[in-house]
Design a protein around this motif. Structure first.
Motif, mmCIF file in Angstrom:
data_model
loop_
_atom_site.group_PDB
_atom_site.id
_atom_site.type_symbol
_atom_site.label_atom_id
_atom_site.label_comp_id
_atom_site.label_asym_id
_atom_site.label_seq_id
_atom_site.Cartn_x
_atom_site.Cartn_y
_atom_site.Cartn_z
ATOM 1 N N HIS A 75 48.205 10.478 23.185
ATOM 2 C CA HIS A 75 48.488 9.886 21.869
ATOM 3 C C HIS A 75 47.172 9.555 21.196
ATOM 4 O O HIS A 75 46.412 8.705 21.662
ATOM 5 C CB HIS A 75 49.338 8.632 22.047
ATOM 6 C CG HIS A 75 49.630 7.927 20.766
ATOM 7 N ND1 HIS A 75 50.026 8.581 19.620
ATOM 8 C CD2 HIS A 75 49.572 6.595 20.439
ATOM 9 C CE1 HIS A 75 50.192 7.706 18.651
ATOM 10 N NE2 HIS A 75 49.925 6.503 19.117
ATOM 11 N N THR A 121 46.789 6.664 25.864
ATOM 12 C CA THR A 121 46.601 6.195 24.491
ATOM 13 C C THR A 121 45.105 6.184 24.185
ATOM 14 O O THR A 121 44.328 5.486 24.850
ATOM 15 C CB THR A 121 47.183 4.783 24.302
ATOM 16 O OG1 THR A 121 48.569 4.800 24.635
ATOM 17 C CG2 THR A 121 47.009 4.319 22.871
ATOM 18 N N ALA A 160 44.602 4.185 18.659
ATOM 19 C CA ALA A 160 46.037 4.459 18.631
ATOM 20 C C ALA A 160 46.797 3.326 19.317
ATOM 21 O O ALA A 160 46.232 2.558 20.099
ATOM 22 C CB ALA A 160 46.331 5.785 19.321
ATOM 23 N N THR A 209 50.512 2.379 21.411
ATOM 24 C CA THR A 209 51.700 2.882 22.106
ATOM 25 C C THR A 209 52.575 1.717 22.538
ATOM 26 O O THR A 209 52.079 0.752 23.113
ATOM 27 C CB THR A 209 51.321 3.713 23.346
ATOM 28 O OG1 THR A 209 50.568 4.852 22.935
ATOM 29 C CG2 THR A 209 52.567 4.173 24.099
ATOM 30 N N SER A 258 45.019 3.578 28.989
ATOM 31 C CA SER A 258 44.853 3.095 27.618
ATOM 32 C C SER A 258 43.398 2.829 27.286
ATOM 33 O O SER A 258 42.742 1.981 27.901
ATOM 34 C CB SER A 258 45.670 1.812 27.399
ATOM 35 O OG SER A 258 45.571 1.386 26.056
ATOM 36 N N THR A 282 48.150 -0.579 24.231
ATOM 37 C CA THR A 282 49.431 -0.221 24.837
ATOM 38 C C THR A 282 50.203 -1.484 25.178
ATOM 39 O O THR A 282 49.658 -2.398 25.811
ATOM 40 C CB THR A 282 49.233 0.623 26.107
ATOM 41 O OG1 THR A 282 48.507 1.808 25.789
ATOM 42 C CG2 THR A 282 50.567 0.999 26.726
#
Length: 521
Positions: A153, A182, A186, A188, A204, A208
């Motif tokens: 992501h 992630t 970004a 998540t 991450s 996250t």
């Protein structure tokens, strides 16, 4: 002649076949050898998808929600990507309009890749609306040099509601291999699903938040920094996440002087070690644990004022499990059975609703109570959920005070005594013949109930007689001090005087008759 005509036809047919994508020849609900394909909301069409994957592989629709267009990608067949190829949703945009909201509906189908399974660049929701709930994304390779992820992501908000996401990397290097990764910048949100990896379940470098889901990997949740910015993983208090990790529940990686951050307030963590580090991070500072249930003692990462407890169950070879925070300790304790031992290692806590026969210990220095009873290091408590019998009352002789004693019907050694509140009222007034009665009522509040006991006491003195003419007008008793008035003729004297007066008159009349006769003679 016929052979000469047939050959050009076969050659032409062969050329046409080579121009048709291999995916078109999918059978039995599977599309094979799919090359990299990108879904862009507002730009991709159903025709584009059909040309790349063949008709009937993916349904692509849109609808207006809250004034915005939302695009849904619904898998209709399993998709096997060609080597080195992946599925992509959205595109990197440093400037320009934001990407529209996308939904990937797995619909019980799978995406399998030897590269990254799915790369996402924008706002995406992954769900599985099928009854089977067997949809998922798998990264699997036989290469011993490949270290990739099932989902990468890269921007926007990714929300995973359900599905199975598997990472089978050939080279399971922790900092790069995960079921879901992630990237920096970004976000998540994991609300459910199953995440399986031969390295990290969750990785991450961005942000996250884990609300739920099942995570199986050597390294459960892995947070690392990127370009001096810490990646974070947060597990809220009400999270239902379960982590089965063969090495560490949590891993922190340092980048330069910056460490990833993990904050845990809920969830269950089955791992032989709680926290591990890569590149010598300060894990005591980087990991904050305020809740959750653990296979190993997490006290190192728990602040001093938060309670930590262990539960050792009967028949479990004396292997304890640990809980942090009042909510998770109470949940753990509520599952304890007779003979189990709950030891409060640190922090203050009040425990209630625990089964009979559970032993409560206090190895810390803070306040611990169970069902209102204080637990100290020298005084472990064996829980007894009392069934109290009727009270036994004890009164002072003058009824000025009283106390009620209760005894547990399960254990006669468990007693409680409560001092009563006394009220009094005159229930029988005093008269000239009888003392008056005061009734005393003792009242106690115990175990949510009100108990009373009543005691009468004859403690009001008789009142004086009310005499008239030598007698009490109430009870008729004679007045011992009564003396009649001699100058006044009483009714009795008058009655006695009548016959004497009549006799006197008669004698006078007789004397007059005698005198008259003498004169005549």
């Amino acid at each position: 002649m016929k052979k000469r005509k047939l050959l050009p036809i076969l050659l032409a047919l062969a050329m046409v076949l080579t121009m048709i994508p291999a995916a078109v020849f999918a059978t039995n609900g599977t599309v094979d050898n799919v090359t990299t394909f990108r879904f862009i909301g507002g730009a991709t069409t159903q025709k584009d998808i059909d040309n790349a994957l063949g008709e009937g592989a993916v349904s692509y629709t849109s609808e207006e929600i809250g004034g915005e267009t939302v695009y849904t990608i619904k898998l209709l067949k399993d998709i096997n990507m060609a080597p080195g190829c992946d599925v992509r949703i959205g595109e990197y945009r440093e400037n320009g309009p934001e990407l529209p909201q996308m939904i990937l509906d797995l619909n019980g189908c799978t995406i399998t890749s030897q590269s990254i399974g799915l790369i996402n660049y924008g706002d995406l929701i992954i769900r599985d609306t099928s009854d089977s709930k067997k949809g998922g994304i798998t990264y699997s390779t036989t290469s011993d040099k490949s270290s990739l992820v099932a989902i990468s992501h890269k921007g926007g908000l990714l929300v995973i509601e359900d599905g199975t996401f598997t990472c089978e990397s050939g080279y399971a290097f922790t900092g790069y291999v995960a079921a879901v990764s992630t990237q920096a910048g970004a976000v998540t949100h994991i609300k459910g699903g199953t995440f399986i990896s031969n390295s990290s379940a969750v990785l991450s470098a961005g942000e996250t938040i884990v609300y739920g889901g099942y995570f199986e990997a050597p390294y459960g949740m892995y947070a690392k920094s990127a370009d001096g910015v810490p990646g974070t993983i947060t597990v809220p208090e009400d999270s239902t996440a379960v982590v089965d990790a063969s090495s560490f529940a949590f891993v922190i990686q340092r980048d330069g002087e910056t460490d990833g951050k993990i904050s845990v307030a809920g969830g269950t963590y089955n791992a032989p070690k709680v926290v591990g580090g890569v590149r010598q991070p300060d894990t005591a500072e980087a990991v904050s644990i305020t809740g959750g249930v653990y296979e190993e003692d997490p006290s190192t990462w728990v602040s001093g004022d938060i309670a930590v407890a262990s539960l050792t169950s009967v028949g479990e070879e004396n292997t304890p499990i640990y809980a942090v925070g009042g909510n998770d300790i109470s949940k753990l304790a509520s599952d304890a059975e007779t003979g189990d031992i709950i030891d409060i290692l640190s922090g203050s806590i009040e425990l209630t609703g625990i089964a009979d026969g559970v032993v409560i210990k206090n190895s810390g220095t803070d306040n611990v109570t169970v069902n209102g009873e204080t637990v100290t290091g020298e005084n472990p408590v064996i829980v007894c959920n009392h069934t109290w019998g009727d009270p036994v009352w004890k009164w002072e002789t003058d009824n000025s005070a009283a106390a009620a004693s209760f005894t547990c019907e399960k254990d006669q050694t468990h007693t409680e005594t409560v001092n009563a509140v006394i009220t009094k009222a005159v229930t029988t007034p005093a008269t000239c013949t009888n003392e008056g009665i005061t009734t005393y009522t003792a009242t106690v509040e115990f175990n949510g109930k009100t108990y009373t006991d009543v005691k009468p006491l004859s403690n009001i003195a008789k009142i004086a007689h009310t005499y008239k003419n030598g007698k009490c007008i109430v009870c008729g008793a004679a007045d011992p001090d009564y003396k009649p008035d001699s100058s006044a003729q009483t009714g009795d004297d008058f009655n006695m005087a009548i016959p004497f007066a009549a006799a006197g008159i008669a004698l006078a009349a007789l004397a007059a008759v005698v005198a008259t006769r003498k004169r005549h003679n």
